[in-house]
Design an enzyme around this catalytic site. Structure first.
Site, PDB file in Angstrom:
ATOM      1  N   ASP A  37       0.827  -1.193   0.000  1.00  0.00           N
ATOM      2  CA  ASP A  37       0.000   0.000   0.000  1.00  0.00           C
ATOM      3  C   ASP A  37       0.869   1.253   0.000  1.00  0.00           C
ATOM      4  O   ASP A  37       1.865   1.333   0.723  1.00  0.00           O
ATOM      5  CB  ASP A  37      -0.899  -0.015   1.248  1.00  0.00           C
ATOM      6  CG  ASP A  37      -1.857   1.140   1.298  1.00  0.00           C
ATOM      7  OD1 ASP A  37      -2.674   1.274   0.371  1.00  0.00           O
ATOM      8  OD2 ASP A  37      -1.788   1.919   2.276  1.00  0.00           O
TER       9      ASP A  37
ATOM     10  N   GLU B 175      14.735 -15.142   0.306  1.00  0.00           N
ATOM     11  CA  GLU B 175      15.121 -16.141   1.305  1.00  0.00           C
ATOM     12  C   GLU B 175      14.184 -17.351   1.276  1.00  0.00           C
ATOM     13  O   GLU B 175      14.528 -18.416   1.776  1.00  0.00           O
ATOM     14  CB  GLU B 175      15.071 -15.527   2.711  1.00  0.00           C
ATOM     15  CG  GLU B 175      16.071 -14.414   2.961  1.00  0.00           C
ATOM     16  CD  GLU B 175      15.818 -13.745   4.310  1.00  0.00           C
ATOM     17  OE1 GLU B 175      14.969 -14.265   5.087  1.00  0.00           O
ATOM     18  OE2 GLU B 175      16.460 -12.713   4.584  1.00  0.00           O
TER      19      GLU B 175
END
Length: 557
Positions: free
Chosen positions: A204, A267
């Site tokens: 956002d 990751e």
């Protein structure tokens, strides 16, 4: 579509505005249980993923975009355990899950902000937010002239004399993203949710995190925007390619944050991805968000804002593909979302002026719903044939129009209050969607629900429900289902390139290889389709090889 490319380069992602999608417990507000109950529908529709608007613990001053705890689900929507079960169940249906994340600001009820209030001026706790003394001899004037995107000033003064920044509502204080604790906290939040299986995040106000260190006044001729600075395209004129050095929108330093977020995503296995809600002055500025070491995709608001005009649409398509392609990123296409008027109603005005979010879009003339629906059907085929990915806002597959006659007494968008009841806000595109039956709540809530939907539904929405449209080959829902099926199956669609074909200026026609043509007739006259071996899909009847005005067709060649 290539089977080796990352899923997000071609994905069709369905936006779930959680309050208005499906109510599982009968309290009149959509929730996680409701989403789970409708996963078979989403699978049958043919989408690849769902983007879920904020479900975090929140006082709901801005319907969840004021987050009090990023690691907890608000009780209005369910529990953390239910969220984890939803993620697992969606994956079993082959649907990925992308929650919202709100990094520009928190709720004023967040533990950090409450600690800052208690600690007082000059404290380390206040350094996580943007606190400043006021101007003038007694500090009674705001630190600068910034304005809230919801109306009114962007500063609120506390009893101790200091002011704090909120680019949105006062209940949404802006974080200080120069503070290392803020950066570390959000990387931890990302890992918290990635470890629970989410496939990415929608970010956002991605363009708003960094502020000019001196907090200067706004540049000359600034215009407060609903969500940020937007591309300027005057009616009948070419785009003005000029970046304004704005003190709090789209600053270059924001990209360092997203490079760190990309490393966090990398990751985890499974092509985790981000999509940025980033408003930028030019396509070049937007492309900066999706460079190879940055975010994966960004919303294409220029396409959403384009008028039903072939010159405007083609310019947006060309600019988007050129600028994003230059950095190796796919385009994303979107027609509606929870912040703008539904496109059936935008396209349903015979005079459609180029509109900007900072103008709040004032429709011109009465709504011609038949015209808007016809254009929306054609626009869906155009969007789903373009290279890259696409977003579908809940209810657009039902052809829902904007609800423009909500009583003032039910309006809940903070824009309504902050504008002094002069701007109705975004509630009209957020009305709960219809699923079944002939009377409200149209299957949105379970039978015998104790509460009415949080916003009232139009009385005629039964004819637009999923139940009413299912099996009706002329319906908007079945058009979307067929289009998504063809899109999945045809090797030309999804990520890739397009080649424009020779056609009149009022017709958009392009080829996708191998063997696919898309033709959209935006003229007032019927257009003879080019030679083809078969018609794959059309937004309306094609008679004698002629494509009627405001219609689109997919062809095999």
């Amino acid at each position: 579509m290539s089977g080796t490319a990352p899923w997000w380069r071609s994905a069709v992602i369905y936006q779930v505005y959680i309050r208005s999608f499906a109510d599982g417990n009968g309290d009149g507000v959509g929730d996680i249980a409701g989403i789970r109950s409708r996963l078979p529908y989403l699978k049958s529709l043919g989408v690849d993923a769902v983007w879920i608007n904020p479900w975090y613990k929140s006082p709901m001053a801005d319907h969840g975009y004021d987050v009090a705890d990023y690691r907890a689900i608000d009780p209005l929507f369910g529990t953390l355990a239910e969220a984890e079960e939803l993620i697992e169940e969606a994956h079993r249906h082959g649907i990925r899950v992308i929650p919202d994340i709100v990094p520009n600001h928190t709720s004023d009820q967040h533990a950090w902000f409450q600690a800052a209030l208690a600690a007082g001026p000059g404290s380390p706790e206040r350094e996580r937010y943007v606190f400043r003394p006021g101007r003038g001899s007694d500090g009674a004037e705001p630190p600068n002239d910034w304005v809230s995107s919801f109306g009114g000033p962007a500063w609120t003064r506390l009893p101790d004399g200091e002011w704090y920044l909120h680019l949105f509502a006062p209940e949404q204080p802006d974080l200080n993203w120069e503070h290392p604790e803020v950066r570390a906290e959000f990387e931890s939040i990302l890992r918290f949710w990635f470890s629970r299986g989410v496939d990415g995040f929608r970010i956002d106000v991605a363009h708003g995190l960094i502020k000019h260190p001196e907090l200067p006044d706004l540049p000359p001729r600034h215009e407060p925007a609903l969500l940020g600075p937007l591309s300027r395209r005057d009616e009948g004129e070419e785009r003005i390619r000029q970046h304004i050095d704005h003190p709090h929108w789209d600053r270059d330093e924001v990209h360092e944050i997203y490079r760190a977020w990309r490393r966090v995503a990398d990751e985890f296995t499974g092509d985790r991805s981000f999509v940025a809600e980033a408003w930028a002055d030019t396509p070049e500025r937007l492309a900066a968000y999706v460079r190879p070491e940055g975010l994966h995709t960004a919303f294409n608001f220029d396409f959403l804002m384009a008028s039903w005009d072939p010159k405007d649409l083609r310019a947006v398509i060309d600019d988007s593909l050129a600028m994003l392609g230059a950095v190796g990123a796919p385009a994303t296409w979107v027609l509606s979302n929870h912040d703008v008027m539904r496109h059936v109603s935008r396209y349903g005005r015979r005079t459609v002026k180029r509109w900007l979010a900072n103008e709040r879009y004032e429709p011109e003339g009465p709504l011609d719903l038949e015209l808007g629906t016809r254009r929306a059907r054609a626009a869906a085929l155009l969007m789903l044939a373009l290279p890259g990915g696409a977003y579908i806002y809940q209810g657009e597959e039902l052809g829902l129009p904007e609800v423009e006659d909500l009583p003032e007494s039910v309006l809940q968008d903070p824009i309504w209050e902050r504008s002094g009841h002069t701007e109705r806000g975004r509630d009209g595109c957020r009305v709960p969607i219809p699923w079944s039956g002939r009377t409200a709540p149209f299957g949105f809530s379970p039978e015998g629900a104790s509460a009415a939907p949080w916003l009232p539904q139009p009385a005629d929405w039964g004819e637009r429900s999923v139940e009413a449209q299912t099996g009706d080959e002329a319906s908007m829902l079945e058009l979307y289902r067929r289009a998504l099926r063809v899109r999945r199956e045809h090797p030309a669609l999804g990520d890739g390139t397009l080649t424009w074909l020779d056609a009149p200026a009022s017709v958009l026609a392009f080829r996708r290889d191998p063997g696919f043509l898309c033709v959209v007739n935006l003229s007032a006259e019927a257009y003879r389709l080019p030679e083809h071996t078969s018609a794959l899909l059309a937004s309306g009847p094609v008679e004698g090889g002629l494509l009627a005005p405001d219609q689109a067709a997919w062809l095999a060649v």
